[in-house]
Design a protein around this motif. Structure first.
Motif, short mmCIF file in Angstrom:
data_model
loop_
_atom_site.label_atom_id
_atom_site.label_comp_id
_atom_site.label_asym_id
_atom_site.label_seq_id
_atom_site.Cartn_x
_atom_site.Cartn_y
_atom_site.Cartn_z
N ALA A 273 -0.49 5.98 -8.28
CA ALA A 273 -1.06 4.40 -8.19
C ALA A 273 -0.79 3.44 -7.44
O ALA A 273 -2.13 3.14 -6.43
CB ALA A 273 -1.07 3.80 -9.28
N GLU A 274 0.30 3.09 -6.77
CA GLU A 274 0.47 2.59 -5.78
C GLU A 274 -0.13 3.91 -4.60
O GLU A 274 -0.60 2.06 -3.61
CB GLU A 274 2.23 2.68 -5.05
N LYS A 275 -0.15 4.46 -4.01
CA LYS A 275 -1.21 5.05 -2.25
C LYS A 275 -2.21 4.80 -2.92
O LYS A 275 -3.22 4.30 -2.42
CB LYS A 275 -0.75 6.77 -2.77
N PHE A 276 -2.65 4.89 -4.48
CA PHE A 276 -4.33 4.71 -4.23
C PHE A 276 -4.05 2.84 -4.03
O PHE A 276 -5.83 2.35 -3.42
CB PHE A 276 -4.54 4.81 -6.04
N VAL A 277 -3.45 2.14 -4.57
CA VAL A 277 -4.08 1.14 -4.48
C VAL A 277 -3.87 0.49 -2.66
O VAL A 277 -4.16 0.08 -2.06
CB VAL A 277 -3.14 0.14 -5.05
N ALA A 278 -2.75 1.37 -1.82
CA ALA A 278 -2.42 1.25 -0.66
C ALA A 278 -3.22 1.37 0.59
O ALA A 278 -4.18 1.10 1.04
CB ALA A 278 -0.91 1.66 -0.03
N ASP A 279 -4.02 3.00 -0.41
CA ASP A 279 -4.99 3.43 0.45
C ASP A 279 -6.54 2.68 0.66
O ASP A 279 -7.50 2.53 1.15
CB ASP A 279 -5.15 4.62 0.29
#
Length: 167
Positions: free
Chosen positions: A35-41
């Motif tokens: 989820a963190e990478k999803f938001v960062a991307d």
């Protein structure tokens, strides 16, 4: 689940990141990347004007935007599990078969995974209470929620499943 009002409501806040992708695709991306990478991307790839708050005329840096999204990340982390188990299916059966089209019409009984939805929402809500009352009534009368769907080869070696209608 892609066609449910629940998934449409979940996707509303992340539309800038997903550009119309179905809930299943977003849940799989979160499962794969986190989820963190999803938001960062999403923040990195969104039009920078989307990082501005029109009411306050303030614009956020990507780092500031990430801080604003941090409280949402635990909820987003639950999306793959919601996708996998929001509906609990039972009694899937074919009701019609068209051999010339290699197509079957099926019906399934299902229930909502209310404990998971409660966990996602952080406890009971008016909507959850309605589902609980409906489910209790259905179970007491020997009934369940039901959906009809069609299954046929998609031409790529997989099966295509299409919802037909609510009975």
């Amino acid at each position: 689940m892609d066609e449910s009002a629940f998934s449409r409501n979940l996707l509303e806040p992340v539309q800038l990141f997903v550009k119309g992708a179905p809930f299943s695709a977003v849940a799989e991306k979160i499962r794969r990347d986190g989820a963190e990478k999803f938001v960062a991307d999403g923040i990195a790839n969104v039009d920078k004007r989307a990082l501005c708050d029109e009411s306050t005329k303030a614009c956020y840096t990507p780092d500031q935007a990430m801080e604003l999204w941090k409280p949402v990340i635990p909820k987003l982390s639950m999306w793959p599990k919601l996708y996998d188990t929001y509906y609990m299916f039972d009694e899937i059966r074919a009701t019609d078969y068209e051999p010339n089209l290699q197509r079957a019409t099926c019906r399934t009984a299902f229930w909502f995974n209310i404990p998971l939805v409660k966990a996602y929402l952080g406890g009971a809500s008016q909507d959850i209470e309605i589902y609980e009352r409906q489910e209790k009534l259905l179970r007491a009368t020997g009934q369940s929620y039901s959906r009809r769907f069609m299954v046929q080869p998609d031409g790529r070696g997989e099966l295509a499943v299409r919802l037909i209608a609510n009975p």
